[in-house]
Design an enzyme around this catalytic site. Structure first.
Site, PDB file in Angstrom:
ATOM      1  N   GLU A  39       0.868  -1.156   0.034  1.00  0.00           N
ATOM      2  CA  GLU A  39      -0.211   0.115  -0.012  1.00  0.00           C
ATOM      3  C   GLU A  39       0.793   1.183   0.038  1.00  0.00           C
ATOM      4  OE1 GLU A  39      -3.414  -0.241   2.914  1.00  0.00           O
ATOM      5  OE2 GLU A  39      -2.099  -1.782   3.618  1.00  0.00           O
ATOM      6  N   ARG A 269       4.755 -13.216   9.824  1.00  0.00           N
ATOM      7  CA  ARG A 269       5.197 -11.893   9.427  1.00  0.00           C
ATOM      8  C   ARG A 269       6.384 -11.804  10.090  1.00  0.00           C
ATOM      9  NH1 ARG A 269       1.619  -7.166  11.240  1.00  0.00           N
ATOM     10  NH2 ARG A 269       3.785  -5.875  11.276  1.00  0.00           N
ATOM     11  N   LYS A 279       2.611  -0.031  10.589  1.00  0.00           N
ATOM     12  CA  LYS A 279       2.953   1.163   9.742  1.00  0.00           C
ATOM     13  C   LYS A 279       2.453   2.375  10.445  1.00  0.00           C
ATOM     14  CE  LYS A 279       2.907   0.534   5.316  1.00  0.00           C
ATOM     15  NZ  LYS A 279       2.510   0.480   3.694  1.00  0.00           N
TER      16      LYS A 279
END
Length: 574
Positions: A39, A269, A279
């Site tokens: 993104e 992850r 983020k």
């Protein structure tokens, strides 16, 4: 791509095992096609580096392809700055998407057409519930949800309302398009999830052409299908979203625009100790001024690691070592530091830099004499050769290398004591000079002129060896000493006790030394060049602030290899 494409290493992780089975069975006509779908709402971090290495690495290892695709479906948080930074990071890591750069926005027209088909087949409806009401109707993990009062609108009414949403007739947040699945599903993601929302925000690529935007869970599987992706690899938090991924592919008729069907596969992850990988939290640290931008060398962003002095090879090595797992865990940041330390030990020139200078006058050395002494550049790599360093009557040593009243086993300089100067002579402290406050400002020493290599007394046993620089020739420099950004190993844990993760910020994560002295060979150090400062650690000339005449060095890591110590202790306990 920064890797050997002819003979790539074939990993043995569980994803590769799935690919092996697919290839064996002739699935996807023997194709392997992956994608990295960031993104563009922030800078990439070390966790994204793992995903980049995995997606591009699997494609290379299996002679396949990997796309770079921006998931630009939320223009309110996106910016061209992030798009450019992401491309720069992927290239810096050594990977190339060639001509396969895509955006979810490339498919906005097709997505809209597919959605009309979804409504016509009775699989989607326009809902007027507010976001809060949708949450209330959704139910819980133990209680089923309730049908929206708008769930049974006719196909004609849904088509009309959705087209009017597209035309901008309704205000933001007043209506959404939802999938019609099952409000009693045990998987909350399947309880009529939102597919489109009204959002008036200028898009960095499509401008104001659209006021409705698809949700990630809807746009992503369709984008994968349109790009003929075979293996859609994502992190574990999307495991519960996989049924929705498959539902979209089942219900949307994309067959005329794609070949094959993508398969979603989840992996754990990366969680790194002493930092945060959210983020949103990283953006908070930037926007609220806790760090100096996304590329602050304390940040776990790829741009921050690059500026600190990490190499792409060390990060790829780190990603390879941590492997690919199915369960979340926390990786000790010491392993990342070990990877860069191991590489620079072989390839970084070793130089002398005095971070906290103490002036030393060698009284019996000729006042106007300058000797150029030979010093090896890296004993671990003899091919790097040697250099000449100047020696004169006045030098600087580290303040910590002298103690007026030393404890036992202090093998540095003290009154009447001796040390060997690296690549030079043995000196003896004769006198200590202090200022009016009693602070030591200067030492007077004598030297043994025969103690250099090859001299009559060069074999004298002296326990302490110190680095130094010639005061006359030394270059002034600023040095930034970086430490972990957070004092806590897992700063997110404090939130379970109601505390803010920012309460765990390390007040000593950055110390700046403005009056350092480095040997003259560093006068023209190129921004981004890396060195080992003897006894101090590995340092990098700052890529932005350092220039000839104004040297700024960032400490990458200290010399102490915590990871090697941990591994040694683990072996001894087995």
């Amino acid at each position: 791509m920064g890797m050997n494409k002819d003979n790539p290493p074939l990993s043995t992780n569980f994803i590769q095992n799935i690919i092996n089975e697919d290839l064996k069975n002739g699935k996807n006509d023997g194709r392997v096609h992956t994608r990295f779908p960031p993104e563009p709402n922030g800078y990439l971090h070390i966790g994204h580096a793992k995903a980049i290495c995995l997606n591009f690495g699997l494609a290379i290892a299996n002679k396949g392809l990997c796309n770079l695709r921006f998931d630009d479906t939320n223009p309110s948080k996106e910016d061209i700055e992030y798009v450019e930074s992401i491309q720069a990071d992927v290239k810096w890591l050594g990977f190339d998407w060639e001509d396969r750069l895509f955006y979810a926005s490339d498919y906005f027209d097709k997505l809209y057409e597919f959605t009309l088909g979804l409504i016509k087949s009775g699989n989607a409806y326009v809902c007027d519930l507010s976001a809060q009401e949708i949450r209330e109707y959704r139910g819980t993990l133990t209680e089923p949800g309730k049908d929206s009062p708008y769930r049974n609108r006719s196909i004609e009414e849904n088509l009309d309302l959705f087209q009017r949403m597209r035309e901008g007739e309704f205000p933001d947040g007043s209506r959404v398009l939802r999938a019609k699945i099952d409000m009693a599903s045990p998987n909350l993601n399947m309880r009529d999830p939102v597919l489109y929302r009204i959002l008036r925000s200028t898009h960095h690529r499509t401008g104001d052409n659209w006021c409705i935007y698809p949700m990630y869970d809807y746009a992503h599987p369709i984008s994968d299908a349109l790009e003929s992706i075979t293996h859609s690899i994502c992190t574990l938090e999307f495991a519960d979203h996989r049924p929705l991924y498959d539902w979209v592919l089942d219900k949307v008729d994309y067959s005329g625009d794609a070949k094959g069907r993508p398969q979603q596969i989840e992996f754990a992850r990366l969680n790194l100790s002493h930092t945060v990988m959210s983020k949103r939290k990283l953006r908070e640290l930037v926007m609220e001024g806790y760090v100096d931008g996304w590329d602050d060398p304390r940040m776990p962003t790829i741009s921050g690691l690059r500026r600190r002095g990490y190499t792409p090879e060390s990060i790829r090595d780190f990603c390879d070592r941590i492997g690919v797992a199915k369960r979340d865990s926390v990786v000790d940041i010491a392993l990342l530091e070990h990877c860069i330390r191991e590489q620079l030990n072989q390839h970084a020139p070793r130089v002398m830099a005095v971070l906290r200078p103490l002036r030393v006058i060698i009284d019996n050395y000729p006042e106007d004499q300058v000797e150029w002494l030979e010093a090896e550049n890296n004993p671990e790599n003899p091919s790097m050769g040697s250099r000449q360093i100047p020696f004169s009557r006045e030098i600087f040593i580290e303040q910590e290398d002298f103690m007026e009243n030393p404890p036992k086993k202090f093998f540095r300089l003290s009154p009447g004591g001796e040390i060997r100067l690296k690549s030079a002579y043995i000196i003896k402290c004769e006198e200590v000079v202090k200022d009016e406050n009693g602070a030591i400002i200067e030492l007077h020493c004598s030297y043994d002129p025969d103690s250099r290599s090859g001299g009559a007394t060069s074999g004298r046993k002296i326990k302490g060896t110190s680095h130094w620089v010639s005061a006359q020739h030394a270059i002034k420099a600023k040095v930034r000493l970086y430490d972990h950004l957070f004092t806590s190993e897992n700063p997110d844990d404090c939130e379970e006790e109601g505390a803010d993760y920012k309460s765990q910020l390390n007040p000593d994560s950055l110390r700046v030394l403005d009056d350092c002295r480095v040997e003259p060979s560093l006068a023209a150090a190129e921004p981004g060049s890396r060195f080992q400062f003897l006894r101090q650690g590995y340092f990098c000339a700052d890529a932005i602030d350092s220039q000839e005449g104004h040297l700024v060095f960032n400490r990458i890591v200290s010399l102490r290899d915590t990871w090697a110590k941990i591994q040694k202790e683990n072996r001894s306990n087995q």
